[in-house]
Design a protein around this motif. Structure first.
Motif, PDB file in Angstrom:
ATOM      1  N   TYR A  88      37.356  -1.466  30.830  1.00  0.00           N
ATOM      2  CA  TYR A  88      36.960  -0.200  30.777  1.00  0.00           C
ATOM      3  C   TYR A  88      36.964   0.641  28.859  1.00  0.00           C
ATOM      4  O   TYR A  88      35.840   0.493  28.121  1.00  0.00           O
ATOM      5  CB  TYR A  88      36.659   0.766  31.172  1.00  0.00           C
ATOM      6  CG  TYR A  88      36.137   2.104  31.316  1.00  0.00           C
ATOM      7  CD1 TYR A  88      34.798   2.360  31.297  1.00  0.00           C
ATOM      8  CD2 TYR A  88      37.296   3.267  31.047  1.00  0.00           C
ATOM      9  CE1 TYR A  88      34.353   3.669  31.110  1.00  0.00           C
ATOM     10  CE2 TYR A  88      36.775   4.408  30.938  1.00  0.00           C
ATOM     11  CZ  TYR A  88      35.605   4.877  30.653  1.00  0.00           C
ATOM     12  OH  TYR A  88      34.335   5.490  30.227  1.00  0.00           O
ATOM     13  N   TYR A  89      38.108   0.686  29.197  1.00  0.00           N
ATOM     14  CA  TYR A  89      38.728   0.885  27.505  1.00  0.00           C
ATOM     15  C   TYR A  89      38.731  -0.107  26.150  1.00  0.00           C
ATOM     16  O   TYR A  89      38.029   0.448  25.671  1.00  0.00           O
ATOM     17  CB  TYR A  89      40.057   1.264  27.892  1.00  0.00           C
ATOM     18  CG  TYR A  89      41.054   2.147  28.354  1.00  0.00           C
ATOM     19  CD1 TYR A  89      39.851   3.662  28.565  1.00  0.00           C
ATOM     20  CD2 TYR A  89      41.909   2.254  29.359  1.00  0.00           C
ATOM     21  CE1 TYR A  89      40.921   4.643  29.034  1.00  0.00           C
ATOM     22  CE2 TYR A  89      42.510   3.342  30.367  1.00  0.00           C
ATOM     23  CZ  TYR A  89      41.753   4.830  30.286  1.00  0.00           C
ATOM     24  OH  TYR A  89      42.358   5.115  31.396  1.00  0.00           O
ATOM     25  N   GLN A  91      35.969  -1.844  26.171  1.00  0.00           N
ATOM     26  CA  GLN A  91      34.183  -1.807  26.148  1.00  0.00           C
ATOM     27  C   GLN A  91      33.643  -0.490  25.615  1.00  0.00           C
ATOM     28  O   GLN A  91      32.690  -0.968  25.451  1.00  0.00           O
ATOM     29  CB  GLN A  91      33.310  -2.925  27.294  1.00  0.00           C
ATOM     30  CG  GLN A  91      33.712  -4.144  27.219  1.00  0.00           C
ATOM     31  CD  GLN A  91      34.228  -5.220  28.498  1.00  0.00           C
ATOM     32  OE1 GLN A  91      33.831  -5.012  29.051  1.00  0.00           O
ATOM     33  NE2 GLN A  91      34.798  -6.305  27.948  1.00  0.00           N
ATOM     34  N   SER A  92      33.995   0.440  26.387  1.00  0.00           N
ATOM     35  CA  SER A  92      32.941   1.348  26.734  1.00  0.00           C
ATOM     36  C   SER A  92      33.152   2.651  25.413  1.00  0.00           C
ATOM     37  O   SER A  92      34.552   2.398  24.849  1.00  0.00           O
ATOM     38  CB  SER A  92      33.120   2.328  27.940  1.00  0.00           C
ATOM     39  OG  SER A  92      32.944   3.308  28.541  1.00  0.00           O
ATOM     40  N   THR A  93      32.209   3.290  25.563  1.00  0.00           N
ATOM     41  CA  THR A  93      32.626   4.484  24.538  1.00  0.00           C
ATOM     42  C   THR A  93      32.754   5.367  24.941  1.00  0.00           C
ATOM     43  O   THR A  93      32.841   6.513  24.252  1.00  0.00           O
ATOM     44  CB  THR A  93      31.867   3.961  23.121  1.00  0.00           C
ATOM     45  OG1 THR A  93      30.388   4.273  23.488  1.00  0.00           O
ATOM     46  CG2 THR A  93      32.195   3.294  22.291  1.00  0.00           C
ATOM     47  N   ASP A  94      32.016   5.946  25.881  1.00  0.00           N
ATOM     48  CA  ASP A  94      32.052   6.935  26.861  1.00  0.00           C
ATOM     49  C   ASP A  94      33.105   8.092  26.533  1.00  0.00           C
ATOM     50  O   ASP A  94      32.726   9.087  27.203  1.00  0.00           O
ATOM     51  CB  ASP A  94      31.928   6.650  28.642  1.00  0.00           C
ATOM     52  CG  ASP A  94      30.260   5.785  28.533  1.00  0.00           C
ATOM     53  OD1 ASP A  94      30.031   5.313  27.776  1.00  0.00           O
ATOM     54  OD2 ASP A  94      29.909   5.358  30.389  1.00  0.00           O
ATOM     55  N   TYR A  95      34.344   7.448  26.503  1.00  0.00           N
ATOM     56  CA  TYR A  95      35.016   8.539  26.542  1.00  0.00           C
ATOM     57  C   TYR A  95      35.790   8.727  25.422  1.00  0.00           C
ATOM     58  O   TYR A  95      37.224   9.551  25.227  1.00  0.00           O
ATOM     59  CB  TYR A  95      36.719   7.844  27.688  1.00  0.00           C
ATOM     60  CG  TYR A  95      37.309   6.942  26.742  1.00  0.00           C
ATOM     61  CD1 TYR A  95      38.756   6.595  26.387  1.00  0.00           C
ATOM     62  CD2 TYR A  95      36.313   5.507  27.476  1.00  0.00           C
ATOM     63  CE1 TYR A  95      38.679   5.567  25.282  1.00  0.00           C
ATOM     64  CE2 TYR A  95      37.079   4.214  26.514  1.00  0.00           C
ATOM     65  CZ  TYR A  95      37.556   4.287  25.886  1.00  0.00           C
ATOM     66  OH  TYR A  95      38.098   2.953  25.073  1.00  0.00           O
TER      67      TYR A  95
END
Ligand code: SAM
Length: 334
Positions: A88-89, A91-95
């Motif tokens: 998640y950390y 690959q995503s940029t949501d956070y």
């Protein structure tokens, strides 16, 4: 995957473990419990744990305490959960959002994007803490700390950042290659002298700093990320306020501190590392305890034998720093 020794850490004994083993063998020292009171990276304690020994592991830096809990504890954790959050950390940029770390460190030890990543992951870790076991939290935080350390714009410690621009390539969180140990590790974060009386171990390994360079000055950034108190920083090198983490072993109190420590620990064998790895070309680099002072002090506690890194008995007639930088003092307590 990271291994425990994949850190740039001043004074790490990772390469000296065969030397330690050889000395213990030639002294015919057998032990079941050990204490590594200035454990640094934790590699020496890890070596003893991997041989089935029980280990007390301590350092006065909180970041090191996080690492021991991640690598050396035998508490439960779910590798699947760890891998899910690392993906998640990565690959995503949501956070991702601007944060204390990007506001404070962008363009210094880290590029803006990497500082934003480090601070965002660190911030997010606090929001998922209640979904993680303690060990899982420490493992994810350790992956972040190892990854940040790997790309930092330094020569390996944070006394200063390089004048070149920090690396732009994106930081990636890697998993830790965690081993299982039969015996538990008793992990503490304290001044070694403050816990010495509570230590009862067959063997005490002692590897303090010997010169005036404070470890908290070398690793203040890791400590800052680990503690995440978002403290204001000082001076050109952007250090947190850190007086409470300064070590007596890096001051003129060193010999008294060491004598006090040894008199408090309940143990049969003391194994002490001594070195002069800095060139003695500045006051800060001079050792606070001399070789002779150590000899005199340890001899009072028991039978002392000294080995240099060529595994030979040390003969005090030699000019010992020529080509010999590492020593092991073995004291069999009276
Ligand atoms: C030479 S390093 C140890 C290296 C370690 N043996 C290794 O292989 O990684 C000394 C360590 O002592 C810690 N330290 C310094 N003063 C201390 C104190 N008073 N109590 C506990 N730890 C201390 C430092 O943070 C540092 O990690």
């Amino acid at each position: 995957m990271y291994k425990i020794q994949n850190r740039r850490y001043i004074g790490s004994k990772s390469k000296l473990i065969p030397f330690i083993d050889k000395v213990l063998n030639s002294e015919n020292i057998k032990f079941n419990t050990c204490a590594d009171l200035f454990a640094g990276t934790g590699v020496v304690a890890e070596h003893f744990l991997s041989q089935g020994k029980k280990a007390f592991i301590n350092d006065n830096l909180f970041s090191n305490y996080i690492f021991y809990n991640a690598w050396l504890s035998n508490d439960e954790y779910s590798p699947i959960k760890i891998s899910k959050w690392l993906n998640y950390y990565n690959q995503s940029t949501d956070y991702m959002q601007n944060n204390y770390f990007s506001d404070t460190f962008a363009g210094t030890y880290f590029s803006y994007n990497n500082a934003k990543f480090i601070g965002s992951v660190r911030e997010h870790l606090e929001t998922i803490k209640n979904k993680l076991t303690k060990r899982e939290y420490y493992i994810l935080l350790s992956s972040l700390l190892y990854s940040a350390d790997k790309i930092a714009n330094t020569v390996g410690h944070y006394e200063v950042f390089l004048s070149s621009k920090p690396q732009e390539s994106k930081i990636e969180l890697l998993p830790l290659e965690i081993q299982q140990y039969k015996q538990p590790a008793i992990i503490t974060y304290a001044d070694a002298n403050a816990i010495a009386s509570a230590i009862n171990a067959d063997l005490a390994y002692i590897d303090p700093p010997y010169n005036s360079r404070q470890y908290i000055n070398f690793y203040h950034i890791l400590e800052n990320i680990a503690e995440w108190k978002k403290m204001s920083v000082l001076g050109k090198t952007l250090k947190i306020q850190r007086n409470n983490k300064k070590s007596d072993y890096s001051t003129s109190k060193a010999l008294n501190a060491l004598t006090d420590l040894i008199s408090k620990i309940k143990t049969k064998y003391i194994l002490l590392s001594y070195n002069n790895t800095y060139k003695a070309n500045s006051e800060a680099s001079n050792n606070k305890i001399t070789f002779e002072q150590l000899q005199t002090t340890l001899s009072k506690f028991g039978k002392l034998t000294i080995y240099d890194s060529t595994y030979k008995f040390f003969n005090s007639g030699k000019t010992f720093f020529d080509g010999h930088k590492e020593f092991l003092f073995v004291c069999k307590i009276k």
